[in-house]
Design a protein around this motif. Structure first.
Motif, PDB file in Angstrom:
ATOM      1  N   ALA A  79      -8.330  -2.525   9.254  1.00 11.91           N
ATOM      2  CA  ALA A  79      -7.858  -1.293   8.602  1.00 11.91           C
ATOM      3  C   ALA A  79      -7.136  -1.598   7.298  1.00 11.91           C
ATOM      4  O   ALA A  79      -7.303  -0.890   6.292  1.00 11.91           O
ATOM      5  CB  ALA A  79      -6.928  -0.530   9.559  1.00 11.91           C
ATOM      6  N   PHE A  80      -6.356  -2.668   7.299  1.00 15.05           N
ATOM      7  CA  PHE A  80      -5.613  -3.036   6.091  1.00 15.05           C
ATOM      8  C   PHE A  80      -6.581  -3.397   4.957  1.00 15.05           C
ATOM      9  O   PHE A  80      -6.406  -2.986   3.812  1.00 15.05           O
ATOM     10  CB  PHE A  80      -4.682  -4.204   6.391  1.00 15.05           C
ATOM     11  CG  PHE A  80      -3.661  -4.480   5.329  1.00 15.05           C
ATOM     12  CD1 PHE A  80      -2.365  -3.991   5.444  1.00 15.05           C
ATOM     13  CD2 PHE A  80      -3.973  -5.233   4.194  1.00 15.05           C
ATOM     14  CE1 PHE A  80      -1.401  -4.257   4.462  1.00 15.05           C
ATOM     15  CE2 PHE A  80      -3.029  -5.497   3.208  1.00 15.05           C
ATOM     16  CZ  PHE A  80      -1.737  -5.008   3.350  1.00 15.05           C
ATOM     17  N   TYR A  81      -7.608  -4.162   5.286  1.00 10.38           N
ATOM     18  CA  TYR A  81      -8.562  -4.576   4.256  1.00 10.38           C
ATOM     19  C   TYR A  81      -9.431  -3.406   3.806  1.00 10.38           C
ATOM     20  O   TYR A  81      -9.864  -3.355   2.644  1.00 10.38           O
ATOM     21  CB  TYR A  81      -9.394  -5.767   4.747  1.00 10.38           C
ATOM     22  CG  TYR A  81      -8.605  -7.050   4.658  1.00 10.38           C
ATOM     23  CD1 TYR A  81      -7.622  -7.352   5.607  1.00 10.38           C
ATOM     24  CD2 TYR A  81      -8.780  -7.937   3.601  1.00 10.38           C
ATOM     25  CE1 TYR A  81      -6.860  -8.509   5.508  1.00 10.38           C
ATOM     26  CE2 TYR A  81      -8.019  -9.096   3.500  1.00 10.38           C
ATOM     27  CZ  TYR A  81      -7.062  -9.373   4.456  1.00 10.38           C
ATOM     28  OH  TYR A  81      -6.298 -10.514   4.355  1.00 10.38           O
ATOM     29  N   ASP A  82      -9.688  -2.495   4.707  1.00  6.82           N
ATOM     30  CA  ASP A  82     -10.429  -1.284   4.299  1.00  6.82           C
ATOM     31  C   ASP A  82      -9.666  -0.539   3.204  1.00  6.82           C
ATOM     32  O   ASP A  82     -10.254  -0.069   2.228  1.00  6.82           O
ATOM     33  CB  ASP A  82     -10.626  -0.361   5.518  1.00  6.82           C
ATOM     34  CG  ASP A  82     -11.812  -0.803   6.385  1.00  6.82           C
ATOM     35  OD1 ASP A  82     -12.631  -1.644   5.913  1.00  6.82           O
ATOM     36  OD2 ASP A  82     -11.922  -0.335   7.537  1.00  6.82           O
ATOM     37  N   GLN A  83      -8.365  -0.476   3.378  1.00  4.80           N
ATOM     38  CA  GLN A  83      -7.506   0.140   2.362  1.00  4.80           C
ATOM     39  C   GLN A  83      -7.668  -0.533   0.997  1.00  4.80           C
ATOM     40  O   GLN A  83      -7.738   0.126  -0.039  1.00  4.80           O
ATOM     41  CB  GLN A  83      -6.048  -0.040   2.787  1.00  4.80           C
ATOM     42  CG  GLN A  83      -5.302   1.216   3.148  1.00  4.80           C
ATOM     43  CD  GLN A  83      -3.862   0.884   3.557  1.00  4.80           C
ATOM     44  OE1 GLN A  83      -3.624  -0.127   4.222  1.00  4.80           O
ATOM     45  NE2 GLN A  83      -2.932   1.737   3.165  1.00  4.80           N
ATOM     46  N   SER A 116     -14.399  -5.742   7.386  1.00  3.71           N
ATOM     47  CA  SER A 116     -14.170  -4.824   6.278  1.00  3.71           C
ATOM     48  C   SER A 116     -15.090  -5.171   5.101  1.00  3.71           C
ATOM     49  O   SER A 116     -15.896  -4.342   4.660  1.00  3.71           O
ATOM     50  CB  SER A 116     -12.703  -4.891   5.854  1.00  3.71           C
ATOM     51  OG  SER A 116     -12.476  -4.053   4.754  1.00  3.71           O
ATOM     52  N   ASP A 137     -11.192   0.164  -0.364  1.00  6.06           N
ATOM     53  CA  ASP A 137     -11.281   1.549  -0.839  1.00  6.06           C
ATOM     54  C   ASP A 137     -10.630   1.699  -2.204  1.00  6.06           C
ATOM     55  O   ASP A 137     -11.003   2.562  -2.998  1.00  6.06           O
ATOM     56  CB  ASP A 137     -10.614   2.499   0.177  1.00  6.06           C
ATOM     57  CG  ASP A 137     -11.402   2.534   1.490  1.00  6.06           C
ATOM     58  OD1 ASP A 137     -12.554   2.036   1.505  1.00  6.06           O
ATOM     59  OD2 ASP A 137     -10.872   3.035   2.497  1.00  6.06           O
ATOM     60  N   ALA A 138      -9.629   0.856  -2.468  1.00  8.37           N
ATOM     61  CA  ALA A 138      -8.943   0.931  -3.761  1.00  8.37           C
ATOM     62  C   ALA A 138      -9.554  -0.012  -4.785  1.00  8.37           C
ATOM     63  O   ALA A 138      -9.032  -0.170  -5.889  1.00  8.37           O
ATOM     64  CB  ALA A 138      -7.464   0.609  -3.567  1.00  8.37           C
ATOM     65  N   PRO A 167       0.862  -1.187   0.000  1.00  8.28           N
ATOM     66  CA  PRO A 167       0.000   0.000   0.000  1.00  8.28           C
ATOM     67  C   PRO A 167       0.898   1.237   0.000  1.00  8.28           C
ATOM     68  O   PRO A 167       1.909   1.277   0.712  1.00  8.28           O
ATOM     69  CB  PRO A 167      -0.770  -0.116   1.308  1.00  8.28           C
ATOM     70  CG  PRO A 167      -0.752  -1.568   1.645  1.00  8.28           C
ATOM     71  CD  PRO A 167       0.555  -2.090   1.115  1.00  8.28           C
TER      72      PRO A 167
END
Lengths: 322, 322, 322, 322, 322, 322
Positions: free
Chosen positions: E112-116, E140, E119-120, E32
């Motif tokens: 939080a990592f999977y939200d990233q 997520s 989101d992408a 990321p």
């Protein structure tokens, strides 16, 4: 010297040491061609190749396993306090691509890869590979002038040929290197030699060209300090290569290798001999003959990378000295 | 002193050593609540817990494997002739039940279990578990007054925190123990410290509070006798805890552990350092960080119980002395 | 002395060492009855038998694994330069056929096999087998006059009986051999004795008949040279048997054995003690208690055959001397 | 039926399954002589003995490893919902003490131990041990009248003798049992027989006395349901013993055994054949030939105890039925 | 669809498969923050975390070993001919950094990592980690609307709590996920459930909320095609998560896991069930509970990545479909 | 047909199966040049060579391990009752001496060795070695006329080249053999093909020359009997070679191999496919790619020799038929 955190290994306090993609020492992966390639001081190179092995194969898997084990290594030397990854810019430059079915072609590829490093002013720390790997590396490092060498091993690797005329095996690299003028035999010392012998052809050759052999018996009798003082004297201040065959160490401490010989040094001595290299004019080093299929507990690879860290700390001293 | 055969291990001459339900040392299993619980002098306790492990897990399996290996132990010390299971009433009191998914809860349970032993006048010999286990044990043993400690390890376990603020891991127990007043740092000595370092935070702390660190280099240079004489002086005659992390020993001799560091003592030295504790005022001991999943041959556990036997013999001297 | 290439091992330069049918040391297989049987000077014999084992079985697989590992052995001793397979005619004479379910019958078969060798003037080098194997061998070798013995082991094997009256186990062979007049106890020395003890019955017996026990503590304190000088004096110039239990060596160096005891010699010392036998009047030797199921890496067997090679070199000296 | 929680295994929700002293199925240890011995319905017995093994030894370690693996077993059968440890009072009664160096003496001890159980009205579930163990067990269970037997195995174990006249090995127990009138051959069925053969002596004997052999080929062709229906018919409602040699199962699923034969049933079929025994008049069962030294992953022992749980559930049905 | 060779794995024809830094499937490592992060269609994510494990730990080492084994995977599906790494842009995005000593903190980091990723617009393919990993992932992926799930496992992981109130373990994730509205229980099917049970609490819960459990008995009776047809019907065309616990497969085929249950599917069925997912609306998938310390031969990891490749091919179909 | 006991294997009833020098199947060792060489009907030949391996090496150790495992094989086929070692004179003729560092030289030596056998009218049964071994063997067997071939494998081994032009690897032997006219492609069938693919080059070639590929999917769908009936038809009554790559079998059943592919046949099917060859005009067979370093339990080698025994029984039928 680099304070650029880009070149610092990932800390185990941030990402647990069992996590992450296993590059050497958790360093950045910077392949040749990468824009930051030129910033590297010391490159850790994998040579996943064992086509020169006359006995039990496996060192082709060495670089992979050494990378895995290397994620256990931290930032600072416990005695000297050296922090090699801050003292110099280190990187994992990936593996040379060998051709497992073509020895000559593979040697050419290896030499070409190291030429690239040399041309960029990068010092190589190699993770082999069987001991034949050292020959194509020396063809690059010794291309201008013959090098001295401190060679830790239980075998001399000075035979002329195997199987009725085969000149390139892991038992012949340094015979070839001397013949090709890559090594200055008078500045070569071999430490730890032992085990049953075919004959004395290799030792006769050593004698004839002036290579100094320190047998394991002499090593155990005299001790590390005394032996290493002599070794330092032999190579002097001129450019010197360090070749470390893991079978130098007793096979109980390093079972993961193809041609073990019992009665060798223990793991503490395995580190001490490297610490004694401090201040020498080292131009490259290798850790070879780590064979994962015979390393049932992974301890050999961990010892291997512990020694590689010691070698890097010695190199850092020299880089620091400019 | 007990001549009650109830407390004697089953002999290998009666039941072969590979047979039978594997309690520690083939001793009777006497759980808290058992009518004979009060007769016990020394309890061997399992702490099957490794939730404090920041690296490779496994010590939760330690007590099971140590019990298995302990059936190889016989009745008498080969040098001193001490027969610990006749000199004092020993028993396997079972395992503390940890909650693998809750560190604080587990620590409470451990402390409570040891309080029970202490209240019954029983001295504990622990089979861990990772090194965080020592903290809740010390919360019991050191509840009245800070203890001295002889600590065999390759790591100081004196860090402040991991992963950005985690205070309870197997790298922090003795920092906490000092902070909580369970240990008297001036009577603490750590022997065998080695390996690559994150930084010097732990050693700086040791210095600041007066903990004596004897590195492996010093250990190898001075030898067991000299080092242990100093250690004895440091702890003196006051109550002392012995914490033995199996990674004190070289990982070739003890591969079954999570955070090995090469270059340590051999198995003979591993025993000698315990023999040198004879006559000290020992109030408890532990053998921690034995990790069966990495102990491919079972040799680590066997070395672990051999050391536990040595510790019991030292305790027997003190029990005999009253 | 033999220059007949028929008796020379196949060279690794001709056939790689991993190849070929694994006879001991890559020697010719010459069974009793073979026309060339009478030409043999030293026979390597397998005794695949472990029915006397009271603990963890496995040595019945020893000869097979030792043969396999022995293909790694080359022609020449690295220090003395002795080439045993040229100095004397050696052969693999195969295995004695034991009956795993009948101890007495098996012992008879073993003695009969060795009688055949003795009658043909052949000196035996045995690959066991558990230590009870030595008893039926001594019944042959010592049939005319009691022998001296240098015995490397962590156990005395001098117990009277096991399990309430069982007289023939691997813990009793030398008690029986002394009782049967096969050994002269005043010319017997046991080196390396250690480990927790049942009691002192065995040591009391040793004392009562004059067997000299050198414990591991004495061994480590005095060193190889001093201890072996005493051992040589004890056996003198009269006929002497050498019995080498692999558990003499520290179990980290030799995990493949049934009854390990920690704290023993390392692999270098394991060789040195044999080199110190040079010139003695040796009439036979054995390497016993190698247990492949517990030898996860094969290192025990390799150490075992390395020791066997040392023993053969010592024997070669005597054969050369006539 | 027992609702007494004393007889319930410790739950993994209370004490994690890797913790605690490993008794069979985490049941209470109740040795003969214990005041509650008489309350037991089904005893799990260890027979750590392999002196009858003609090939690779190891089953003497079986009970220890099976106990260890058994702590993974929970309370309830996933299909039938049977909760055997509530349906009947089960206990670990410990191991019979064998004499590894005396076959006849060991058999006497085993028979005596089972006589004790029988006299107390306790049904035995055995964890072997090699297959010779079944003979001394049958000498107890079949002392009044010959039993029927459902025998899962890859071998018939019906040979007359080995090694020129040895009558008691793990290849002969059921020949002896038929001769001694312990088994009614017409009510014996052997399932899964396969592998290369010495000759047809065993099958000829089976035929001559009326033992039904169902080869693996027939098993695979007909399927579990059909084969087991026939097996049920053969033994009928009369008292029946179940002998389960782990080498019945394909060696990939159960590598930890001494005499494997490829091409056997998978692990699902290994369970199904036991489920098909429901309602039979079972008087005892054994799980034999589990050999830990060859069980590199521990999977064999886990399969073994999974099958033992299935057998206990079948027994529970009968106990429930009174 | 991507024809950008940047996203193609390194071919084994160019660099032998044992060579190179082991990223997942030899794909580029794109963390990321990397400029090309936004081009990724499917991210392979490591979750090196096992703090929810109540039994034998190890899955924290899963991602490392799965990466290593994944270098054996080639470019094309042998049946469908799909070339997933050309059909979509795949990358190794590295590991989420867990805190091994803090469950809640670790779950936050994972979510939080999977939200990233979400989101992408990147679809995640996870390499666990124990099964608790799925909960923070679902937090997520299911944040907007509850998902359907096809769940391959031998356990339901639907328990309420362990050890007297611990709500977050690898035995509870899907109970929590249903309670939190992340899964639509009526669109959840669990396949392969088996093994001894604590009780029926989990199954009662499943019934009460409408989760469909297909036991291993039903699976073996009906066959893959029939069972998977029903599974497809249950999840329908709405967004669906696939959670694949390696212990779904029989432990002989996948020994490297912490809580094995015998009697499961073989390796062919392990692939077939994934092939049957073709065309479903998959929004993410995981491969969990691969535990390297118990995977003595590495076969479990290789099976794991073979299944991951099948999952990627199914995802490729959907990506292709837009 | 031979009734000469000289050619009979040593019986396990005479010498236990773990004992003795391990020749193939415990047959006599008769090297070329031996006076009885001409009496041999079928020679078992070792080809300890893996220089063609592009991935994980190890098959050079195959013959040694297969010999070891083969001592577990008895005299008689359990279904057909064939006793191959009585039906024909079989012998272990030793290993071809390869040159591990020279592929072309090694191939010449192999072909020359087989020419010797052919000239003496001996049919070869080979224990490899990697799959490139088959090419120099076919150069001998197919020198007069192209052969048919039944090929069990998970790979076609029909690629043109590796690593940019390397023509001789274990992935190319049958491409070369077809090109060299050693095989008649219309009489070649490949069974079990599976696994991820580089591309379709190999399958395209197969199609273009008429080689029939039966994928594992087709194999599982149709079953052994149906598939093998087609295979028999393809090769017909003309001379046919059988090449059996152990990676045909699922890697759980045969982990000891270098390039495993999951989802293959089980061990029962592994035998059945050979039994279905009965009556074909077989002129030679091989068992290749057994790689001991990856065979942690030895099960692969045991399966390998079990298959070799099946092949010998099929050959015996043909020898009997004259």
């Amino acid at each position: 010297m680099t304070s650029d955190p880009f070149f610092h290994p990932v800390s185990g306090f941030d990402l647990p040491r069992f996590a992450g993609i296993p590059t050497f020492m958790r360093l950045p992966h910077i392949a040749p061609g990468d824009p930051r390639f030129g910033e590297i001081d010391v490159a850790i190179v994998g040579v996943p190749w064992d086509s020169g092995t006359t006995n039990r194969p496996g060192p082709r898997h060495g670089p992979r396993q050494l990378r895995d084990a290397s994620t256990m290594i931290r930032a600072e030397h416990p005695v000297s306090g050296v922090r090699p990854f801050e003292a110099m810019a280190c990187a994992d430059v990936g593996d040379v691509a060998p051709n497992p079915a073509d020895i000559q072609e593979s040697m050419k590829r290896i030499t070409a890869f190291y030429d690239q490093l040399l041309d960029a002013g990068i010092m190589p720390m190699t993770a082999g590979g069987d001991h034949l790997s050292s020959l194509p590396i020396l063809r690059s490092l010794g291309r201008k002038a013959p090098l001295g060498m401190i060679h830790f091993d239980s075998h001399t690797d000075l035979f002329n040929s195997y199987f009725g005329g085969t000149m390139y095996t892991h038992g012949t690299p340094f015979r070839r290197a001397v013949e090709e003028g890559l090594l200055d035999p008078k500045r070569v010392v071999q430490i730890g030699i032992r085990g049953t012998a075919y004959d004395t052809e290799d030792k006769d050759f050593a004698k004839s060209v002036g290579i100094r052999i320190i047998t394991i018996e002499e090593f155990h009798d005299r001790g590390v300090a005394d032996v290493m003082a002599e070794a330092r004297e032999i190579v002097g201040n001129a450019p010197t290569y360090v070749s470390y065959d893991i079978d130098f160490v007793d096979p109980t401490f390093a079972p993961g290798t193809g041609t073990p010989e019992v009665g060798g040094p223990n793991s503490y001595q395995a580190l001490q001999v490297v610490r004694a290299l401090d201040g020498l004019n080292i131009v490259g080093a290798d850790m070879v003959e780590v064979s994962p299929p015979f390393d049932t507990s992974g301890g050999t690879a961990f010892l291997g990378v512990s020694i590689m860290f010691e070698l890097l700390c010695v190199m850092a001293g020299r880089v620091a000295a400019g």
